[in-house]
Design a protein around this motif. Structure first.
Motif, mmCIF file in Angstrom:
data_model
loop_
_atom_site.group_PDB
_atom_site.id
_atom_site.type_symbol
_atom_site.label_atom_id
_atom_site.label_comp_id
_atom_site.label_asym_id
_atom_site.label_seq_id
_atom_site.Cartn_x
_atom_site.Cartn_y
_atom_site.Cartn_z
ATOM 1 N N SER A 113 0.828 -1.208 0.000
ATOM 2 C CA SER A 113 0.000 0.000 0.000
ATOM 3 C C SER A 113 0.854 1.245 0.000
ATOM 4 C CB SER A 113 -0.877 0.079 1.255
ATOM 5 O OG SER A 113 -1.739 -0.990 1.308
ATOM 6 N N SER A 114 1.873 1.275 0.881
ATOM 7 C CA SER A 114 2.628 2.530 0.963
ATOM 8 C C SER A 114 3.476 2.750 -0.276
ATOM 9 C CB SER A 114 3.442 2.651 2.263
ATOM 10 O OG SER A 114 4.084 1.454 2.522
ATOM 11 N N LYS A 161 1.000 4.181 -2.719
ATOM 12 C CA LYS A 161 0.621 5.534 -2.308
ATOM 13 C C LYS A 161 1.732 6.531 -2.591
ATOM 14 C CE LYS A 161 -1.659 7.415 1.449
ATOM 15 N NZ LYS A 161 -1.688 7.467 2.914
ATOM 16 N N GLY A 195 -4.393 3.271 -3.682
ATOM 17 C CA GLY A 195 -3.317 2.322 -3.382
ATOM 18 C C GLY A 195 -3.707 1.220 -2.405
ATOM 19 N N ARG A 196 -4.372 1.591 -1.327
ATOM 20 C CA ARG A 196 -4.725 0.589 -0.304
ATOM 21 C C ARG A 196 -5.712 -0.421 -0.859
ATOM 22 N NH1 ARG A 196 -2.961 1.246 4.758
ATOM 23 N NH2 ARG A 196 -4.507 0.067 5.910
#
Ligand code: GLN
Length: 290
Positions: free
Chosen positions: A12-13, A16, A23-24
């Motif tokens: 996710s990060s 992002k 993204g998540r």
């Protein structure tokens, strides 16, 4: 070995940080599809470990997504009208906006024997969802790309839909027969605007599915011109249209003798579909004005 939670948070990060909006959510889809861990398990069993092969698949998918390759090409599938369609880079990814086209046409189908043609069928999502939802006995999808038609035929087989026929054709060139309904979501982006679209579209989706030539309207003009020859008396033509194209497409259809022309908006309130009907004597009229 990494835990489900670690892998998800890392993925996710990275998405992002690269400016990928959802993204998540996307990391969640990848985890579900590639590692078999659904959203509920992610929250109820965050300390579970992911096997190395699953971790490799997940990281490889994140790497591809960071190049801006669309999630649907990475997963090889897209959802449309509640059905799952296989997609490859040979076809446009089915869009939620296009569901308005299918729903509008669906409301005008009177019986299962209707003859329907989907011009520029791509993945076949329009024709196949319409056939499934209306229970149509037969249907025809035309496209200029043999690779796209392979995807469409594969979708037909996977969905178990009988009676669809695929024609390799530059617009109507190889099309035969008369139809009650012609639908099309043709390429409609003005050529000069393609490179300014989001990279997922401009760098990964097939140009041939996007490029509406100089002003974006070339395919509408050609389809409107020829459609009357392939429509039964009283037959209907349904288009998906791009931003700001409703007035031009309406004028083009009216100029070729179509009547009862309507515009339908999508869920964002934008004009998305234009459709109309050819009167019974239209064939002669088109020949006269051609
Ligand atoms: N008919 C397909 C779709 O709507 C493909 C359209 C296209 O390639 N322009 O998704």
């Amino acid at each position: 070995m990494k835990t489900v939670r670690q892998l998800f948070e890392e993925g996710s990060s990275r998405l992002k940080a690269a400016g990928i909006e959802n993204g998540r959510q996307e990391a969640g889809y990848l985890l579900e599809d590639l590692c078999g861990i659904d959203r509920i398990r992610l929250y109820t069993h965050p300390e579970e470990t992911v096997d190395p092969e699953g971790e490799r698949r997940f990281n490889e998918a994140i790497r591809r997504r960071l190049t801006r390759e669309p999630l649907q090409y990475i997963l090889g599938k897209a959802h449309f009208m509640g059905m799952v369609f296989h997609v490859s880079p040979a076809v446009l990814i089915p869009r939620q906006d296009t569901e308005v086209l299918v729903e509008t046409a669906l409301a005008h189908i009177k019986d299962k024997n209707a003859d329907v043609l989907d011009m520029c069928t791509g993945s076949g999502c329009i024709l196949l969802s319409l056939m499934a939802l209306a229970g149509l006995r037969r249907g025809c999808g035309a496209d200029i790309s043999p690779e796209a038609l392979e995807v469409a035929a594969g979708n037909q087989a996977a969905l178990g839909i009988k009676g669809a026929r695929w024609i390799l054709s530059a617009l109507f060139e190889k099309v035969t027969g008369k139809y009650d309904m012609i639908l099309s979501n043709p390429p409609y982006i003005p050529r000069g605007e393609i490179d300014g679209l989001m990279p997922e579209v401009s760098r990964f989706e097939p140009r041939v599915a996007l490029d509406g030539q100089e002003d974006g309207l070339a395919f509408y003009r050609e389809i409107v011109k020829q459609a009357p020859l392939f429509l039964k008396p009283g037959g209907m033509l349904f288009f998906e249209i791009g931003c700001g194209q409703a007035a031009d497409v309406t004028a083009c259809m009216a100029g070729r003798g179509f009547e009862d022309i309507h515009t339908v908006r999508d869920l964002s309130g934008l004009d998305r579909v234009v459709y109309g009907r050819i009167p019974s004597f239209a064939e002669e009229r088109t020949c006269l004005t051609d």
